[in-house]
Design a protein around this motif. Structure first.
Motif, mmCIF file in Angstrom:
data_model
loop_
_atom_site.group_PDB
_atom_site.id
_atom_site.type_symbol
_atom_site.label_atom_id
_atom_site.label_comp_id
_atom_site.label_asym_id
_atom_site.label_seq_id
_atom_site.Cartn_x
_atom_site.Cartn_y
_atom_site.Cartn_z
ATOM 1 N N VAL A 16 0.837 -1.202 0.000
ATOM 2 C CA VAL A 16 0.000 0.000 0.000
ATOM 3 C C VAL A 16 0.874 1.255 0.000
ATOM 4 C CG1 VAL A 16 -1.643 1.340 1.379
ATOM 5 C CG2 VAL A 16 -1.996 -1.109 1.054
ATOM 6 N N VAL A 17 1.918 1.269 0.811
ATOM 7 C CA VAL A 17 2.823 2.424 0.847
ATOM 8 C C VAL A 17 3.506 2.599 -0.502
ATOM 9 C CG1 VAL A 17 4.978 3.271 1.874
ATOM 10 C CG2 VAL A 17 3.174 2.375 3.344
ATOM 11 N N VAL A 19 2.390 1.700 -3.452
ATOM 12 C CA VAL A 19 1.412 2.188 -4.426
ATOM 13 C C VAL A 19 1.108 3.668 -4.198
ATOM 14 C CG1 VAL A 19 -1.014 1.987 -5.133
ATOM 15 C CG2 VAL A 19 0.378 -0.066 -4.880
ATOM 16 N N LEU A 20 0.977 4.078 -2.947
ATOM 17 C CA LEU A 20 0.626 5.469 -2.654
ATOM 18 C C LEU A 20 1.757 6.440 -2.986
ATOM 19 C CD1 LEU A 20 -1.266 5.188 0.753
ATOM 20 C CD2 LEU A 20 -2.240 5.706 -1.483
ATOM 21 N N PHE A 21 2.970 6.094 -2.637
ATOM 22 C CA PHE A 21 4.070 7.043 -2.783
ATOM 23 C C PHE A 21 4.931 6.802 -4.012
ATOM 24 C CE2 PHE A 21 3.186 7.089 1.803
ATOM 25 C CZ PHE A 21 2.908 8.428 1.948
ATOM 26 N N GLY A 22 4.955 5.619 -4.543
ATOM 27 C CA GLY A 22 5.793 5.333 -5.702
ATOM 28 C C GLY A 22 7.212 4.988 -5.302
ATOM 29 N N LYS A 25 9.827 8.107 -4.786
ATOM 30 C CA LYS A 25 9.648 8.873 -3.549
ATOM 31 C C LYS A 25 10.153 8.080 -2.343
ATOM 32 C CE LYS A 25 7.898 12.349 -1.242
ATOM 33 N NZ LYS A 25 8.445 13.666 -1.302
#
Length: 74
Positions: A16-17, A19-22, A25
């Motif tokens: 999830v992290v 996917v959210l931040f890429g 990043k």
């Protein structure tokens, strides 16, 4: 609450992290964390060396001087 997460939960959180931040990043964030840890270790080392140097300066020889009369007795 945190005792029940386990490996599958940690993997889910990591995905999830990601996917959210890429990837970019997260990579730059981990680089900054690494620099911060390195700076912290250097600061602790410098502080320790400074305290040791200060305590070495304060430590002094307190033995009394021997006089000529005491030297003749020996």
């Amino acid at each position: 609450m945190l005792n029940n997460i386990g490996l599958p939960g940690l993997l889910l959180i990591a995905v999830v992290v990601l996917v959210l931040f890429g990837r970019g990043k997260i990579s730059s964030l981990m680089g900054e964390v690494g620099k911060g840890i390195t700076a912290f270790k250097k600061g602790v080392k410098d502080g320790t060396e400074e305290l040791e140097a200060q305590s070495n300066e304060e430590a002094r020889d307190v033995t009394p001087e021997t006089t000529e009369q005491e030297k003749d007795k020996v």
